[in-house]
Design a protein around this motif. Structure first.
Motif, PDB file in Angstrom:
ATOM      1  N   TYR A 119       0.983  10.357  44.663  1.00  0.00           N
ATOM      2  CA  TYR A 119       0.323  10.017  43.415  1.00  0.00           C
ATOM      3  C   TYR A 119       1.208  10.502  42.270  1.00  0.00           C
ATOM      4  O   TYR A 119       1.653  11.650  42.261  1.00  0.00           O
ATOM      5  CB  TYR A 119      -1.055  10.678  43.357  1.00  0.00           C
ATOM      6  N   THR A 129      -5.684  15.802  42.069  1.00  0.00           N
ATOM      7  CA  THR A 129      -4.504  14.938  42.017  1.00  0.00           C
ATOM      8  C   THR A 129      -3.606  15.089  43.245  1.00  0.00           C
ATOM      9  O   THR A 129      -2.618  14.352  43.364  1.00  0.00           O
ATOM     10  CB  THR A 129      -3.668  15.249  40.766  1.00  0.00           C
ATOM     11  N   GLY A 175       0.840   3.933  35.644  1.00  0.00           N
ATOM     12  CA  GLY A 175      -0.404   4.473  35.118  1.00  0.00           C
ATOM     13  C   GLY A 175      -1.200   5.261  36.131  1.00  0.00           C
ATOM     14  O   GLY A 175      -2.138   5.989  35.765  1.00  0.00           O
ATOM     15  N   ASN A 177      -3.316   4.153  38.352  1.00  0.00           N
ATOM     16  CA  ASN A 177      -4.669   3.655  38.619  1.00  0.00           C
ATOM     17  C   ASN A 177      -4.700   2.495  39.609  1.00  0.00           C
ATOM     18  O   ASN A 177      -5.771   2.000  39.949  1.00  0.00           O
ATOM     19  CB  ASN A 177      -5.345   3.227  37.321  1.00  0.00           C
ATOM     20  N   LYS A 178      -3.524   2.048  40.080  1.00  0.00           N
ATOM     21  CA  LYS A 178      -3.475   0.946  41.040  1.00  0.00           C
ATOM     22  C   LYS A 178      -2.440   1.247  42.127  1.00  0.00           C
ATOM     23  O   LYS A 178      -1.468   1.970  41.896  1.00  0.00           O
ATOM     24  CB  LYS A 178      -3.128  -0.376  40.351  1.00  0.00           C
ATOM     25  N   ASP A 191      -7.291  -1.381  43.324  1.00  0.00           N
ATOM     26  CA  ASP A 191      -7.726  -0.426  42.300  1.00  0.00           C
ATOM     27  C   ASP A 191      -7.935   0.909  42.989  1.00  0.00           C
ATOM     28  O   ASP A 191      -8.694   1.006  43.952  1.00  0.00           O
ATOM     29  CB  ASP A 191      -9.016  -0.901  41.644  1.00  0.00           C
ATOM     30  N   LEU A 192      -7.249   1.948  42.496  1.00  0.00           N
ATOM     31  CA  LEU A 192      -7.312   3.260  43.140  1.00  0.00           C
ATOM     32  C   LEU A 192      -8.738   3.773  43.237  1.00  0.00           C
ATOM     33  O   LEU A 192      -9.100   4.447  44.212  1.00  0.00           O
ATOM     34  CB  LEU A 192      -6.445   4.255  42.362  1.00  0.00           C
ATOM     35  N   HIS A 193      -9.561   3.467  42.256  1.00  0.00           N
ATOM     36  CA  HIS A 193     -10.922   3.996  42.200  1.00  0.00           C
ATOM     37  C   HIS A 193     -11.934   3.105  42.918  1.00  0.00           C
ATOM     38  O   HIS A 193     -13.136   3.395  42.889  1.00  0.00           O
ATOM     39  CB  HIS A 193     -11.339   4.189  40.744  1.00  0.00           C
TER      40      HIS A 193
END
Length: 428
Positions: A119, A129, A175, A177-178, A191-193
């Motif tokens: 990450y 993280t 970013g 987030n992906k 999408d990471l989330h």
């Protein structure tokens, strides 16, 4: 509970690791003098159910607190770095009979590991993280907790038969987030989330069959937030895409074998590509996409292995291994060879600079085949030397002057290199 987690993450066999709380000022590494070995790991990779186990690659965490090594026995081993780098005498160590210390964490995958990545904002001081992603044969993408070794979530892609298909390469976008994943002639974006089977899919082949075909084996994002993504294919091509909509900008041809590694320069103006059974790393000018600026030699013409190279944090030199066990250093401004040193007795398949210390890590090894002997079972075992199938950490000598002025990469000025220990640039 959070304090206990951080304390656990920061201890490695009694050694306190750098938590990433302080700033570091650059001092340029000297490549005219060979570095010296500070740590060595080999025995723990040989006590395996697979007697022919070998290293396949390694990567430092973005905050520099640890590194992750992948091996043929489908495991990933995490090693923390002592706060002083373990280099108290400044003279290094010879190849020891025993490992410097054991891995703090070993993650077991079900099949062969194709690719793994950290990450980008990982910091050991923030347990949330501390994750890395892996992709393995016949399995979905896994997101692992690097502090506990627990599986946090999975990202699943399905083929036309509604069966799980594995990615050949993965990478986080800048970013964070992906997750971008390379498949056969297509890229899927997760999408990471939102773990699960939700993803965006983009074909790398146009309706007229033009574009990029084959297994997409490696990918890298431009570090300057220019929105460019480079994707290498076993079809001997490298595609340059826009990150936001995956529009194909152009395709680079010139590699003799399937592309196995791509990396942008620190200023994003140049791209370096390496291929399977190809003795040259190619340098491409992103502003003149059809031109090869120069070629960097390495001894990889007789191996199918991936051989990973890396660019130093100042962006001025590139280091790469090869079948001869040597690590070669090249000046990226001129493309000239600078120096080399013997890192192992077998194939050095990965070389990686520490993100902010004057250090580097190497992994070595390749598949070996013993001659079967029914009369003597001991002859069936492969005997290895101490500097074969191993990981070594190296410390470079540094110049006496602190590097506080602008550095240049390939003759172009880049941003100031006052960085913190998370590997992120700070405004000077």
């Amino acid at each position: 509970m959070e304090g206990e987690t951080i304390a656990t993450a920061e201890e490695n066999n009694g050694l306190i690791v750098d938590s990433g709380e302080t700033n570091s000022t650059w001092r340029a590494m000297r490549f005219d003098v060979s570095p010296y070995r500070t740590h060595h790991f080999s025995k723990q990779f040989r006590a395996s159910r697979n007697p022919n186990n070998f290293l396949k690659g390694l990567k430092w965490s973005p905050d520099g607190s640890c590194f992750l090594a992948s091996s043929e026995d489908n495991t990933l081993s995490l090693f923390y770095l002592p706060q002083d780098g373990g280099d108290s005498n400044g003279y290094g160590v010879t190849i020891p009979e025993e490992d410097s210390y054991g891995a703090s964490l070993v993650v077991n995958e079900g099949e062969s590991v194709y690719d793994f990545c950290w990450y980008p904002y990982m910091s050991v001081s923030d347990p949330l993280t501390c994750v890395f992603a892996t992709t393995t044969r016949d399995h979905p993408i896994h997101l692992w907790d690097s502090s506990s070794g627990e599986l946090r979530c999975t990202y699943r892609a399905y083929d036309a038969m509604d069966e799980i298909t594995a990615a050949f390469s993965i990478g986080f976008n800048p970013g964070g987030n992906k997750i971008y994943a390379g498949y056969n002639s297509s890229i899927r974006v997760f999408d990471l989330h939102r773990p699960g089977r939700d993803f965006g899919q983009y074909s790398t082949l146009q309706k007229n069959k033009e574009g990029q075909a084959g297994m997409l084996s490696t990918l890298a994002f431009s570090p300057t937030n220019s929105g460019m993504l480079a994707v290498g294919s076993y079809g001997q091509s490298t595609g340059i895409y826009r990150e936001d909509n995956m529009e194909l900008l152009y395709v680079l041809h010139g590699q003799e074998g399937g592309v196995t590694h791509v990396q942008f320069s620190k200023d994003g103006n140049y791209l370096y590509t390496g291929g399977r059974k190809d003795p040259y790393i190619l340098c491409w000018d992103m502003r003149k996409s059809v031109e090869i600026v120069y070629k960097l030699y390495r001894a990889t013409e007789n191996t199918n292995q991936r051989v990973f190279f890396d660019i130093d944090p100042c962006g001025r030199h590139l280091g790469t291994g090869g079948q001869d066990g040597l690590v070669h250093m090249y000046d990226l401004q001129t493309g000239n060879w600078v120096s080399g040193y013997q890192a192992a007795s077998d194939t050095v398949n990965a070389f990686s600079f520490h993100p902010y210390l004057p250090m580097a890590a190497t992994s070595s090894g390749h598949r070996r085949f013993a001659i079967p002997d029914d009369d003597d079972e001991d002859k069936n075992n492969v005997e290895l030397k101490g500097d074969e199938n191993c990981v070594s950490l190296w410390s470079f000598y540094v110049t006496s002057e602190e590097n506080t002025s602008d550095e240049h990469n390939n003759g172009l000025a880049s941003n100031s290199h006052n960085l913190n220990v998370t590997g992120e640039e700070e405004n000077a």
